[in-house]
Design a protein around this motif. Structure first.
Motif, PDB file in Angstrom:
ATOM      1  N   VAL A 104       0.857  -1.182   0.000  1.00 39.65           N
ATOM      2  CA  VAL A 104       0.000   0.000   0.000  1.00 39.65           C
ATOM      3  C   VAL A 104       0.898   1.239   0.000  1.00 39.65           C
ATOM      4  CG1 VAL A 104      -1.662   1.309   1.385  1.00 39.65           C
ATOM      5  CG2 VAL A 104      -1.928  -1.154   1.119  1.00 39.65           C
ATOM      6  N   PRO A 105       0.518   2.323  -0.687  1.00 40.14           N
ATOM      7  CA  PRO A 105       1.356   3.528  -0.712  1.00 40.14           C
ATOM      8  C   PRO A 105       1.798   3.952   0.686  1.00 40.14           C
ATOM      9  CG  PRO A 105      -0.442   3.784  -2.252  1.00 40.14           C
ATOM     10  CD  PRO A 105      -0.701   2.500  -1.515  1.00 40.14           C
ATOM     11  N   GLU A 106       3.052   4.369   0.773  1.00 38.57           N
ATOM     12  CA  GLU A 106       3.623   4.702   2.072  1.00 38.57           C
ATOM     13  C   GLU A 106       2.988   5.954   2.663  1.00 38.57           C
ATOM     14  OE1 GLU A 106       7.764   5.330   1.555  1.00 38.57           O
ATOM     15  OE2 GLU A 106       7.513   7.019   0.187  1.00 38.57           O
ATOM     16  N   GLN A 107       3.114   6.072   3.969  1.00 36.05           N
ATOM     17  CA  GLN A 107       2.571   7.212   4.696  1.00 36.05           C
ATOM     18  C   GLN A 107       3.137   8.518   4.118  1.00 36.05           C
ATOM     19  OE1 GLN A 107       3.354   6.947   8.887  1.00 36.05           O
ATOM     20  NE2 GLN A 107       1.660   8.265   9.435  1.00 36.05           N
ATOM     21  N   GLY A 108       2.262   9.484   3.857  1.00 41.61           N
ATOM     22  CA  GLY A 108       2.672  10.752   3.253  1.00 41.61           C
ATOM     23  C   GLY A 108       2.346  10.843   1.775  1.00 41.61           C
ATOM     24  N   THR A 109       1.952   9.720   1.159  1.00 38.88           N
ATOM     25  CA  THR A 109       1.588   9.726  -0.261  1.00 38.88           C
ATOM     26  C   THR A 109       0.238  10.419  -0.460  1.00 38.88           C
ATOM     27  OG1 THR A 109       2.760   7.646  -0.639  1.00 38.88           O
ATOM     28  CG2 THR A 109       1.107   8.285  -2.272  1.00 38.88           C
ATOM     29  N   ILE A 110       0.140  11.225  -1.496  1.00 36.41           N
ATOM     30  CA  ILE A 110      -1.119  11.899  -1.836  1.00 36.41           C
ATOM     31  C   ILE A 110      -1.414  11.665  -3.315  1.00 36.41           C
ATOM     32  CG2 ILE A 110      -2.338  14.109  -2.054  1.00 36.41           C
ATOM     33  CD1 ILE A 110      -0.663  15.172   0.238  1.00 36.41           C
ATOM     34  N   PHE A 111      -2.602  11.150  -3.601  1.00 36.54           N
ATOM     35  CA  PHE A 111      -3.093  11.067  -4.970  1.00 36.54           C
ATOM     36  C   PHE A 111      -4.065  12.229  -5.174  1.00 36.54           C
ATOM     37  CE2 PHE A 111      -1.774   6.694  -4.230  1.00 36.54           C
ATOM     38  CZ  PHE A 111      -1.110   6.395  -5.416  1.00 36.54           C
ATOM     39  N   ARG A 112      -3.800  13.063  -6.179  1.00 35.37           N
ATOM     40  CA  ARG A 112      -4.631  14.237  -6.410  1.00 35.37           C
ATOM     41  C   ARG A 112      -5.410  14.076  -7.719  1.00 35.37           C
ATOM     42  NH1 ARG A 112      -1.169  19.068  -5.876  1.00 35.37           N
ATOM     43  NH2 ARG A 112      -1.631  18.775  -3.663  1.00 35.37           N
ATOM     44  N   ILE A 113      -6.706  14.331  -7.667  1.00 34.82           N
ATOM     45  CA  ILE A 113      -7.563  14.313  -8.841  1.00 34.82           C
ATOM     46  C   ILE A 113      -7.954  15.755  -9.131  1.00 34.82           C
ATOM     47  CG2 ILE A 113      -9.728  13.479  -9.826  1.00 34.82           C
ATOM     48  CD1 ILE A 113      -9.593  11.146  -7.850  1.00 34.82           C
ATOM     49  N   SER A 114      -7.492  16.279 -10.263  1.00 40.01           N
ATOM     50  CA  SER A 114      -7.780  17.669 -10.638  1.00 40.01           C
ATOM     51  C   SER A 114      -8.835  17.690 -11.732  1.00 40.01           C
ATOM     52  CB  SER A 114      -6.505  18.367 -11.135  1.00 40.01           C
ATOM     53  OG  SER A 114      -5.527  18.410 -10.115  1.00 40.01           O
ATOM     54  N   THR A 115      -9.789  18.591 -11.612  1.00 39.61           N
ATOM     55  CA  THR A 115     -10.879  18.690 -12.587  1.00 39.61           C
ATOM     56  C   THR A 115     -10.671  19.884 -13.506  1.00 39.61           C
ATOM     57  OG1 THR A 115     -12.183  20.062 -11.087  1.00 39.61           O
ATOM     58  CG2 THR A 115     -12.509  17.693 -10.939  1.00 39.61           C
ATOM     59  N   ALA A 116     -11.377  19.872 -14.644  1.00 37.94           N
ATOM     60  CA  ALA A 116     -11.374  21.032 -15.536  1.00 37.94           C
ATOM     61  C   ALA A 116     -12.093  22.185 -14.842  1.00 37.94           C
ATOM     62  CB  ALA A 116     -12.059  20.691 -16.855  1.00 37.94           C
ATOM     63  N   LYS A 117     -11.594  23.394 -15.028  1.00 43.37           N
ATOM     64  CA  LYS A 117     -12.136  24.560 -14.326  1.00 43.37           C
ATOM     65  C   LYS A 117     -12.919  25.461 -15.276  1.00 43.37           C
ATOM     66  CE  LYS A 117     -10.095  23.408 -10.498  1.00 43.37           C
ATOM     67  NZ  LYS A 117      -9.632  22.095 -10.962  1.00 43.37           N
ATOM     68  N   PRO A 118     -14.075  25.977 -14.832  1.00 42.03           N
ATOM     69  CA  PRO A 118     -14.795  26.984 -15.637  1.00 42.03           C
ATOM     70  C   PRO A 118     -14.053  28.304 -15.593  1.00 42.03           C
ATOM     71  CG  PRO A 118     -15.854  26.724 -13.509  1.00 42.03           C
ATOM     72  CD  PRO A 118     -14.765  25.681 -13.566  1.00 42.03           C
ATOM     73  N   ASN A 119     -14.464  29.224 -16.422  1.00 39.21           N
ATOM     74  CA  ASN A 119     -13.844  30.554 -16.408  1.00 39.21           C
ATOM     75  C   ASN A 119     -14.057  31.228 -15.058  1.00 39.21           C
ATOM     76  OD1 ASN A 119     -13.054  30.235 -19.012  1.00 39.21           O
ATOM     77  ND2 ASN A 119     -14.736  31.408 -19.899  1.00 39.21           N
ATOM     78  N   GLY A 120     -13.040  31.958 -14.616  1.00 41.33           N
ATOM     79  CA  GLY A 120     -13.124  32.693 -13.366  1.00 41.33           C
ATOM     80  C   GLY A 120     -13.021  34.180 -13.605  1.00 41.33           C
ATOM     81  N   ALA A 121     -13.180  34.946 -12.540  1.00 39.70           N
ATOM     82  CA  ALA A 121     -13.161  36.407 -12.656  1.00 39.70           C
ATOM     83  C   ALA A 121     -11.818  36.917 -13.145  1.00 39.70           C
ATOM     84  CB  ALA A 121     -13.514  37.026 -11.303  1.00 39.70           C
ATOM     85  N   GLY A 122     -10.753  36.166 -12.901  1.00 41.03           N
ATOM     86  CA  GLY A 122      -9.422  36.614 -13.305  1.00 41.03           C
ATOM     87  C   GLY A 122      -9.028  36.218 -14.711  1.00 41.03           C
ATOM     88  N   ASP A 123      -9.864  35.458 -15.416  1.00 37.27           N
ATOM     89  CA  ASP A 123      -9.542  35.035 -16.779  1.00 37.27           C
ATOM     90  C   ASP A 123      -9.844  36.158 -17.765  1.00 37.27           C
ATOM     91  OD1 ASP A 123      -8.784  32.503 -15.928  1.00 37.27           O
ATOM     92  OD2 ASP A 123     -10.841  31.753 -16.021  1.00 37.27           O
TER      93      ASP A 123
END
Length: 314
Positions: free
Chosen positions: A169-188
């Motif tokens: 099993v992944p060792e302590q401290g491992t992070i799997f990140r799932i990033s999603t597509a982002k809609p337009n924001g006020a700064g775009d």
């Protein structure tokens, strides 16, 4: 599960291995076998909604809670340990054997994890801890939260055909990140240039008619009421004159698709969000040009947001 997209939204998610199977009960958290017998056991990970594009800001993170299918043993009786459980072929191994992602018999995978939102979605762990108390007390779960992801597993590629496997099993401290597509924001900020057009025919009320032409829904966000199904997306151009052609461009000025209204009695035209090659268009900003011979030209922009698609045919 495509039906979960409204719950997933534009947030990012993390599976954080804060514990170690060598020290059960330390850090990590608890999962419930809500689909089987409501058994509760410790797991070495935590599940989090980490906000919208803020991986380094913990102030908006919300801890989710895991439902689990303990996939050890052929009769699904489990062993109360989150680990590589399913392995081998139909004659050996346990659980569901090889995962569908694998074409062989030497790629073991972990128990199945379902990510669920707590009733209390305030930042932090309050919602999770309330569910944990229910798990450990009554050992029941009423399915009050919303499913985010289903059947998440980790696969050890070429990890062996029987225990002990080559991967833990992944060792302590491992992070799997799932990033999603982002809609337009006020700064775009977007900029584009269009060419002027001199109508060949001046018609009373032409300006008002052109102003009423719209693309709907705009923005198109994941789905619309005009869709024929999960992967049959549609948006409409409305308030159209009897004769017109609509050219759709990306921000690079490339022609994506041309559609022509053939029914002079209709006031709407449907676009199936495919380009001229029949391939679904990607998320982004698009320019549409309505060319109406009797009235002039209408130029508008529209935003389209769809989930990432992996094409297996070219």
């Amino acid at each position: 599960d495509g039906g979960n997209l409204p719950v997933i939204g534009a947030c990012d998610y993390e599976m954080r291995f804060t514990g170690d199977n060598a020290s059960p009960g330390v850090n990590g958290g608890y999962a419930i076998e809500a689909f089987v017998d409501d058994n509760v056991f410790w797991v070495p990970f935590e599940l989090w909604n980490s906000g919208i594009g803020t991986p380094d800001d913990l102030s908006d993170d919300v801890r989710l809670f895991p439902l689990i299918i303990d996939d050890a043993n052929p009769d699904w009786s489990g062993d109360n340990i989150y680990a590589l459980e399913s392995w081998g072929d139909t004659a050996t191994g346990s659980g569901d054997f090889e995962h569908s992602v694998s074409g062989g018999d030497n790629d073991p995978f972990t128990d199945w994890v379902y990510w669920y939102t707590p009733t209390d979605m305030s930042p932090g762990e309050a919602g999770y801890l309330a569910n944990e108390a229910d798990f450990l007390g009554a050992k029941t779960y009423a399915f009050l939260g919303d499913e985010v992801f289903a059947r998440t597993v980790l696969v050890s590629w070429n990890g062996g055909v029987e225990p002990p496997f080559t991967q833990d099993v992944p060792e302590q401290g491992t992070i799997f990140r799932i990033s999603t597509a982002k809609p337009n924001g006020a700064g775009d900020v977007y900029s584009f240039t269009t060419f002027g057009y001199e109508p060949s025919v001046a018609t009373t009320g032409a300006e008002d008619l052109l102003d009423n032409i719209k693309a709907v829904p705009n923005p198109y966000y994941l789905y619309s009421e005009y869709d024929d199904g999960l992967y049959n997306r549609n948006m409409k151009f409305i308030n159209l004159p009897a004769e017109c052609r609509i050219d759709i461009y990306n921000l690079g000025g490339d022609l994506v698709r041309s559609v022509e209204k053939e029914d002079i009695a209709a006031t709407e035209l449907t676009w199936d969000l495919l380009n001229s090659s029949g391939v679904p268009v990607g998320s982004g900003i698009y320019i549409y040009v309505v060319d109406a011979p009797a009235f002039g030209q209408k130029i508008g922009k529209m935003a389209i947001f769809t989930e990432v698609e992996l094409l297996d045919q070219y």
